[in-house]
Design a protein around this motif. Structure first.
Motif, short mmCIF file in Angstrom:
data_model
loop_
_atom_site.label_atom_id
_atom_site.label_comp_id
_atom_site.label_asym_id
_atom_site.label_seq_id
_atom_site.Cartn_x
_atom_site.Cartn_y
_atom_site.Cartn_z
N ARG A 259 61.46 14.27 8.53
CA ARG A 259 62.38 13.22 8.98
C ARG A 259 63.00 13.58 10.33
O ARG A 259 63.17 12.71 11.19
CB ARG A 259 63.46 12.97 7.93
N SER A 260 63.31 14.85 10.51
CA SER A 260 63.91 15.27 11.78
C SER A 260 62.94 15.06 12.94
O SER A 260 63.32 14.57 14.01
CB SER A 260 64.32 16.74 11.72
N SER A 261 61.67 15.43 12.73
CA SER A 261 60.68 15.26 13.80
C SER A 261 60.44 13.79 14.10
O SER A 261 60.26 13.39 15.26
CB SER A 261 59.35 15.94 13.42
N GLU A 262 60.49 12.97 13.06
CA GLU A 262 60.33 11.52 13.26
C GLU A 262 61.48 10.95 14.10
O GLU A 262 61.27 10.13 15.00
CB GLU A 262 60.27 10.82 11.89
N TRP A 265 61.05 12.00 17.71
CA TRP A 265 60.03 11.16 18.34
C TRP A 265 60.64 9.83 18.78
O TRP A 265 60.40 9.36 19.90
CB TRP A 265 58.90 10.89 17.35
N ASN A 266 61.38 9.21 17.87
CA ASN A 266 61.99 7.91 18.19
C ASN A 266 62.97 8.02 19.35
O ASN A 266 63.04 7.13 20.21
CB ASN A 266 62.69 7.33 16.96
N LEU A 267 63.73 9.10 19.38
CA LEU A 267 64.68 9.30 20.48
C LEU A 267 63.95 9.42 21.81
O LEU A 267 64.40 8.88 22.83
CB LEU A 267 65.54 10.54 20.23
N LEU A 268 62.83 10.15 21.83
CA LEU A 268 62.06 10.32 23.06
C LEU A 268 61.44 9.00 23.53
O LEU A 268 61.33 8.75 24.73
CB LEU A 268 60.96 11.36 22.85
N GLU A 269 61.05 8.16 22.58
CA GLU A 269 60.37 6.92 22.92
C GLU A 269 61.32 5.79 23.27
O GLU A 269 61.01 4.96 24.13
CB GLU A 269 59.46 6.48 21.77
N LYS A 270 62.49 5.75 22.61
CA LYS A 270 63.32 4.56 22.70
C LYS A 270 64.65 4.76 23.44
O LYS A 270 65.47 3.85 23.47
CB LYS A 270 63.60 4.03 21.29
N SER A 271 64.87 5.93 23.99
CA SER A 271 66.10 6.15 24.76
C SER A 271 65.73 6.90 26.05
O SER A 271 64.56 7.02 26.38
CB SER A 271 67.12 6.94 23.94
N SER A 272 66.73 7.40 26.73
CA SER A 272 66.48 8.11 27.99
C SER A 272 65.73 9.42 27.71
O SER A 272 66.29 10.38 27.17
CB SER A 272 67.81 8.41 28.69
N LYS A 273 64.46 9.45 28.10
CA LYS A 273 63.62 10.62 27.84
C LYS A 273 64.18 11.86 28.53
O LYS A 273 64.21 12.96 27.95
CB LYS A 273 62.20 10.33 28.33
N GLU A 274 64.66 11.68 29.76
CA GLU A 274 65.19 12.81 30.52
C GLU A 274 66.40 13.43 29.82
O GLU A 274 66.55 14.66 29.76
CB GLU A 274 65.58 12.37 31.93
N GLU A 275 67.27 12.56 29.29
CA GLU A 275 68.48 13.06 28.64
C GLU A 275 68.15 13.80 27.34
O GLU A 275 68.74 14.83 27.02
CB GLU A 275 69.43 11.89 28.36
#
Length: 876
Positions: A259-262, A265-275
């Motif tokens: 669940r943590s890795s999922e 993944w969602n954070l990298l795809e749907k928010s500021s990748k750089e942040e």
């Protein structure tokens, strides 16, 4: 009481019990449902404000019992879902219950039941209720996250279940008359507005040692992270670092990691990748990722474990793109290099002892991901020593070999081919940083040997079904392309040792041979990949010959022939987008690097009409090629044989090379915004070459080592090169020029004088700006130089005027000649018409015919007598 009696009583009570409200601000009323009313789906009135007041009272003996009873009654009333208009008050009651839980544990159950009902769809009476009560609903839903602070496991789990139900809404068990279910996405939207995701992230800090509750929270966050709005809120709450740091926490079920890795993944795809990358780029997170990846790599056996391992590696790859990530400090880089090479290079490291990859899809993807992360890691120079220690170059070179028949491979043929191409592509990025290692393992010899196999006619069926294998199905073009890319990367380092070694191993002859073979293998299907191969060959040859005279001699006539072949390409193909433009650039670069400076090659190029081909390309008038072609022309004109070839060239409509160059000058000046009148004469004699850009830019004092605008102008356009070419052709003897060309030629002829005057003018202006006063002698010299430059301009204008006037007189003379010719034509036409009229008169009128005959007889007698008299006189 019978059912019929109960129904009658309910019907009798119904009119009085239903109260209509004109405004939503009035006290909401809910119904207590009897057995008979339940069938009809009716609500009985209930005063929620009274319940709130009851909770706010203090000091009475039976108060707790009454409060519990009222909440129980409320739960029974709303067992099919909460109406939107009552939601604010219901959550206020829920909040009051939560406040009492610390001192009165009996309120846990009522709060639990209310939260459970929140999982049901909200109800609306009007279509507009979703908008009207949006703010109240958002605040109410957001309150669920705050309730996670209550230290009760069942309550926390129920909150998480409630949030999960937002995404898996079920219809109410019974239909309530007058109410409709709110849209399925309404709760999700309200959760976004209410900031529920942020409070749920913050609640994770309260659950450090409570695994079950933490897993439920992660499950809820997994659902919430499917929204971009929620992901943004979570990132602001430092969700990425908080979740990643606990990836390696003990969890027998394995859900925590999944669940943590999922979520990551969602954070990298749907928010500021750089942040997100910035949050993950710390030692604690990378240590956690390292341990997780290591455990999955060594101990993972199931399909699920391998997939999860690859996901962790992709996340690590993304983090490694940040130069500030402590990949080396965490020891992760060393482990990744070990895992990437242990299959090819034997290692005594206990981590990989007895470890073997299968040919499963997951292990195959892992191998490609490891190659990929090596490319990223090598960009950090501090990683170089680790790459050397890990023998990465040796491991990658195990793939730069022809496939051996009857050899048992760990991978299928298609997998091995893709890994081979990926390994060569990885070498192209890594080898330039490890030159000593590359030469130690005899890299040039291995690549040239592999290229020889790619070029021969051995039977080989490639699958070409990967990214790197595009265009290479059923042939060796993909292998050839990536091998040439590797060679190009090494040659472009301009390392004398590498380039000399390649020349000694016959690379130039071999590459020319490969180029000629690609011409014979040409077909439309592989056109793009063949063009890329040819372009790379020419670029490699340019790199090998540029500063190496023996290399130019080896290039010789064979190399010139392939260059001439490319230059004869149909110009229409330059617009095809397949790569002909790149090939032509590479060809022009090869002329510059491989032919110029080697007199036998130059003479052969001229003999084969190479200058004609260059001028044909120049006549295409494509700006992107003009600068390079003119530069080559300038260098070629140093050869005394070139001028004759240039003057002999003829383009469309019998255009000469000089006329073409002058036409290009005019076009360039028009694009630069140089001021000229309608005849092409100089307008401003003080600034005869000034462009519109120079007019806009103010002169500013610059250090001596910084070029001024006037100097930069020489390099930024083609005027200087045109001047150089025409100068070497002799300005006085240029064939095929019109009067307009001669007017422009006057300016070109004086280009250097004008440019020198322009630079001196800049110097004078800079002195004024710096408020310096030159000595009298220097001032006079500066003024005389400026005046001389202006006088040259005036002289050129005068010469141009004379040419224009001379041309005008010539035009008048030509016009007069044409007019005289027209007059003669008209006169001849009149005589012909008169003769024709006489003929018609004789044929149509007998008297006229007799008269004309009489005139003929009379005229003949007179002529006879005249001739007889002349003869008698001569006899006497």
């Amino acid at each position: 009481m019978s059912t019929a009696e109960a129904t009658e009583r309910a019907e009798a009570r119904e009119p009085s019990s239903r109260i209509k409200f004109s405004s939503p601000r009035q006290i909401p009323i809910v119904g207590v449902v009897t057995e008979d009313e339940e069938v009809q789906g009716a609500f009985k009135s209930m005063d929620l404000n009274r319940v709130i007041k009851l909770f706010e009272e203090t000091g009475k003996d039976d108060l707790e019992e009454r409060q519990l009873k009222s909440v129980k009654k409320l739960v029974q009333c709303y067992q099919n879902g909460f109406p939107l208009r009552d939601l604010a008050q219901i959550f206020k009651i829920l909040n009051l219950c939560a406040e009492k839980i610390k001192t009165q544990p009996h309120f846990i159950e009522p709060a639990y039941n209310i939260i459970k009902l929140c999982g049901l769809p909200f109800l609306k009476k009007k279509a507009s209720d979703e908008i009207t009560y949006a703010e109240d609903t958002a605040n109410s839903v957001g309150l669920l996250g705050d309730l996670m602070k209550i230290q009760n496991s069942e309550l926390r789990i129920q909150i998480c279940k409630c949030i999960i139900d937002f995404y898996h809404a079920e219809p109410p068990k019974k239909h309530i008359t007058g109410y409709q279910q709110a849209s399925s996405s309404y709760k999700i939207k309200m959760a976004e507005v209410g900031g529920l995701a942020k409070t749920m992230i913050q609640s994770l800090e309260l659950l450090e040692n409570q695994l079950v509750e933490k897993l439920w929270v992660l499950k809820a966050l997994q659902h919430l992270s499917t929204s971009e709005v929620n992901c943004t809120l979570m990132v602001k709450a430092q969700a990425a670092s908080g979740i990643c740091a606990h990836l390696n926490d003990p969890d027998p079920s394995g859900q925590l990691l999944f669940r943590s890795s999922e979520i990551l993944w969602n954070l990298l795809e749907k928010s500021s990748k750089e942040e997100v990358i910035q949050q993950l780029s710390n030692l604690k997170c990378l240590l956690a990722l390292k341990e997780v990846f290591k455990n999955l790599f060594i101990r993972g056996v199931s399909h699920y474990d391998r997939q999860l391992r690859n996901d962790i590696l992709v996340i690590t790859t993304i983090i490694s793109q940040n130069p500030g990530a402590p990949m080396i400090e965490s020891g992760f880089t060393r482990d990744l290099i070990l895992f990437a090479t242990f299959n090819e290079v034997k290692s005594q490291n206990p981590l990989v002892k007895g470890l073997k990859l299968s040919n499963s899809y997951e292990d195959f993807e892992l191998k490609k991901l490891l190659f990929n992360i090596i490319v990223i890691l090598c960009k950090d120079l501090s990683t170089i020593q680790l790459l050397i220690d890990g023998k990465v170059i040796l491991a990658l070179f195990t793939y730069v070999k022809r496939p051996e028949k009857h050899k048992i491979l760990e991978w299928s043929a298609a997998q091995y081919e893709e890994l081979q191409l990926h390994a060569i592509a990885t070498l192209s990025s890594v080898a330039p940083f490890l030159i000593d290692e590359y030469m130690f393992y005899n890299g040039n010899a291995q690549v040239l040997e592999f290229l020889a196999w790619c070029d021969n006619e051995d039977s080989f069926f490639s699958h070409g079904n990967s990214f790197h294998g595009a265009g290479g199905r059923g042939n060796k073009f993909a292998q050839m392309r990536y091998s040439l890319r590797l060679l190009r990367a090494m040659v472009y380092l301009e390392n004398d040792t590498i380039n000399k070694d390649l020349c000694e191993k016959g690379a130039i002859q071999q590459l020319i041979g490969i180029f000629k073979n690609t011409i014979s293998k040409y077909n439309d299907k592989e056109e793009a990949i063949l063009l890329e191969i040819q372009s790379d060959i020419l670029l490699i040859l340019s790199g090998l010959c540029e500063h190496h005279t023996p290399g130019k001699e080896i290039f010789g006539t064979g190399g010139v022939d392939i260059i001439l072949h490319v230059m004869k390409t149909d110009p229409k193909k330059l617009q095809s987008g397949l790569g002909y433009n790149v090939l032509l650039y590479s060809t022009l670069d090869s002329i510059w690097c491989c032919i110029l400076g080697c007199y036998p090659s130059e003479d052969y190029f001229l003999e084969k009409e190479g200058i004609f081909l260059l001028l044909d390309l120049l006549a295409l008038n494509q700006k992107k090629f003009c600068n390079l072609i003119l530069g080559i022309m300038v260098e070629f004109c140093d050869n005394p044989k070139t001028a004759a070839h240039v003057n002999a060239w003829r383009g469309k409509k019998d255009q000469t090379a000089a006329s073409l160059l002058i036409k290009l000058w005019r076009k360039e000046e028009k694009e630069l915004g140089v001021k000229r009148d309608k005849y092409g004469k100089i307008v401003d004699t003080k600034k005869p070459l000034f462009t519109s850009f120079q007019e806009e830019q103010k002169i500013i004092p610059l250090p001596a080592n910084c070029p001024t605008i006037a100097v930069m102008d020489v390099a930024e356009n083609i005027r200087a090169k045109i001047y150089a070419v025409l100068g070497k052709l002799d300005f006085e003897n240029l064939p095929g020029l019109s009067a307009e060309d001669f007017v422009t030629l006057c300016i070109i002829h004086r280009y250097l004088d004008f440019k020198i005057g322009e630079i001196w003018n800049e110097i004078y202006e800079e002195i004024k700006l710096e408020k310096l006063r030159p000595v009298t002698t220097d001032k006079k010299i500066l003024e005389s130089i400026t005046a001389a430059s202006e006088n040259i301009g005036k002289m050129v204008v005068s010469l141009q005027s004379e040419m224009i006037e001379s041309q005008a007189r010539q035009d008048v003379q030509n016009e007069q000649k044409v007019y005289t010719k027209i007059q003669a034509t008209h006169k001849q036409r009149e005589l012909a018409n008169k003769s024709w009229g006489n003929f018609l008169a004789r044929t149509s009128n007998a008297k006229t015919l007799k008269l004309s005959a009489l005139w003929k007889i009379t005229g003949s007698e007179l002529s006879y007598k005249s001739s007889a008299y002349t003869q008698s006189c001569e006899t006497d």
